[in-house]
Design a protein around this motif. Structure first.
Motif, PDB file in Angstrom:
ATOM      1  N   ASN A  81       0.756  -1.144   0.050  1.00  0.00           N
ATOM      2  CA  ASN A  81      -0.127  -0.011   0.014  1.00  0.00           C
ATOM      3  C   ASN A  81       0.841   1.239  -0.140  1.00  0.00           C
ATOM      4  N   ASN A  88      -5.255   0.186   0.499  1.00  0.00           N
ATOM      5  CA  ASN A  88      -5.882  -1.315   0.244  1.00  0.00           C
ATOM      6  C   ASN A  88      -5.798  -1.825  -1.243  1.00  0.00           C
ATOM      7  N   GLU A 153      -7.180   2.205   5.607  1.00  0.00           N
ATOM      8  CA  GLU A 153      -6.226   0.912   5.306  1.00  0.00           C
ATOM      9  C   GLU A 153      -6.683  -0.026   6.316  1.00  0.00           C
TER      10      GLU A 153
END
Length: 417
Positions: A81, A88, A153
């Protein structure tokens, strides 16, 4: 019920997100290491027999499985990421790897079931169907991710955190369904194969390990889907997705790796054990022949077990050949009859009689002039059965009993016939 929420104070510290991420990373690296070991074991065979599409398929399958567990580790998710700058983005990437793995499993199963020589229209159609469907699923995963809004995230609970988010919800459901269909079909075919007659013990054991491993994948899917449905209905069963599914997937991967390793490694270890056992069993006869020759074969420090066994067999036969021509045939016959009278089996009687005759020839050689003996005597059977003779020499009590009975005057020994 949220297990983390009910934990005691000291346990809460252990459930810190950073700690959990580190522990999860470790748990995912273990199956990755096992799968890598399986791949490395297969690589020499794959390279040597590169033209075999089955071996190439197995290598690709193991490579994809390794990639799944490398990229599903929370530490790798965070790194991916950060490098891409897209929160994500690991999700569609891992889902794609898992989907490709599922498609590879189905292609391998089709090849196993129908045979590599089968180029029928039905087989080609089935393979095209698998490639088309699972390629389409991978494309759909990336399209759905592009349409979804997933700014936060999530390293461990993305599936349940975004279970109700438009487009991401469909993406999660899509990869789980594609995975479930693949492992269900694969498990069924493998267990049907296990029941096939004529499989050696190592292949059957490997297939059973594969069957259990793929079966556990169904438990992984059930845990994930149950947690998703719970979210959709306003309940919280996230622990099924975050605490049950990951270890199940790890155990499944290890069993699948063992399933691929066992037939190859098991047969290799069996062959090595057989060679070493044969080398060890020849020791008594080898030591006896050294008393005749005065020395053994030249030692080779780097010689493998197979070479050492061959050299020991060659040495024994080279020394035994001239000695066998000096054996007393009458003593050999009496010893064989005596061994049968002592209720040894026919195989044991033959080996004991040969041992008695060889010992007698060794002793007479020490007190008689050298000669070539009877050159016309057939020594083929004796030279072929050196393993049985050497095993007989391991039981000096039996050899002595047969020798003593064979030495009894012929008139006092009942005729065998």
């Amino acid at each position: 019920m949220d297990l983390a929420g009910s934990a005691a104070g000291p346990v809460r510290l252990a459930l810190d997100p950073a700690v959990l991420a580190g522990q999860s990373s470790l748990s995912f690296w273990i199956p990755a290491a096992v799968l890598t070991a399986a791949l490395l074991i297969k690589v020499p065979t794959i390279i040597r027999l590169w033209q075999d599409p089955m071996l190439r398929a197995v290598g690709g399958l193991l490579l994809l499985a390794c990639a799944v567990f490398v990229f599903v580790a929370p530490s790798t998710i965070r790194w991916t990421n950060r490098v891409t700058g897209v929160p994500n983005i690991s999700a569609p990437w891992v889902y794609s790897l898992l989907t490709a793995f599922c498609g590879s499993c189905l292609l391998l199963i089709i090849a196993w079931r129908n045979g590599l020589s089968d180029r029928s229209a039905a087989t080609r159609r089935a393979m095209r169907w698998v490639i088309s469907v699972y390629s389409g699923v991978i494309v759909a995963l990336w399209v759905l991710f592009a349409l979804a809004d997933v700014p936060v995230e999530r390293l461990r609970d993305l599936d349940t955190y975004y279970a109700t988010t438009p487009f991401m919800r469909e993406e999660i459901l899509l990869y789980l369904l594609a995975h479930s269909v693949a492992v269900l079909i694969t498990s069924r075919v493998i267990w049907n194969w296990v029941r096939t007659d004529g499989l050696d013990v190592w292949l059957r054991g490997g297939l059973k390990s594969l069957g259990v491993g793929y079966g556990l994948n169904l438990l992984f899917d059930a845990s994930k889907l149950t947690a998703l449905v719970a979210r959709w209905t306003g309940h919280d069963l996230d622990w099924l997705s975050t605490d049950v599914a990951p270890p199940v997937a790890c155990v499944s991967a290890i069993l699948i790796a063992v399933g691929f390793i066992l037939p190859h490694a098991g047969q290799y270890l069996h062959d090595r054990w057989r060679v070493r056992l044969a080398h060890h069993e020849l020791r008594p006869l080898y030591l006896l022949m050294r008393t005749v020759n005065g020395r053994g074969p030249t030692l080779l420090p780097r010689g493998g077990p197979e070479l050492r066994l061959t050299r020991r067999e060659t040495f024994i036969r080279d020394v035994l050949l001239p000695l066998a021509r000096r054996t007393d045939e009458e003593l050999h016959r009496r010893a064989h009859r005596a061994a049968l009278e002592l209720e040894f089996t026919a195989e044991e009687a033959g080996a004991l009689a040969a041992a008695v005759a060889i010992l007698d020839a060794v002793e007479r050689r020490e007190h008689a002039p050298e000669d070539d003996g009877d050159r016309d005597r057939d020594t083929t059977e004796l030279l072929r059965e050196i393993g049985a003779v050497s095993r007989a020499l391991r039981r000096p009590d039996r050899v002595a009993a047969v020798r003593q009975r064979a030495a009894t005057p012929a008139g006092s020994v009942p005729a065998h016939e």
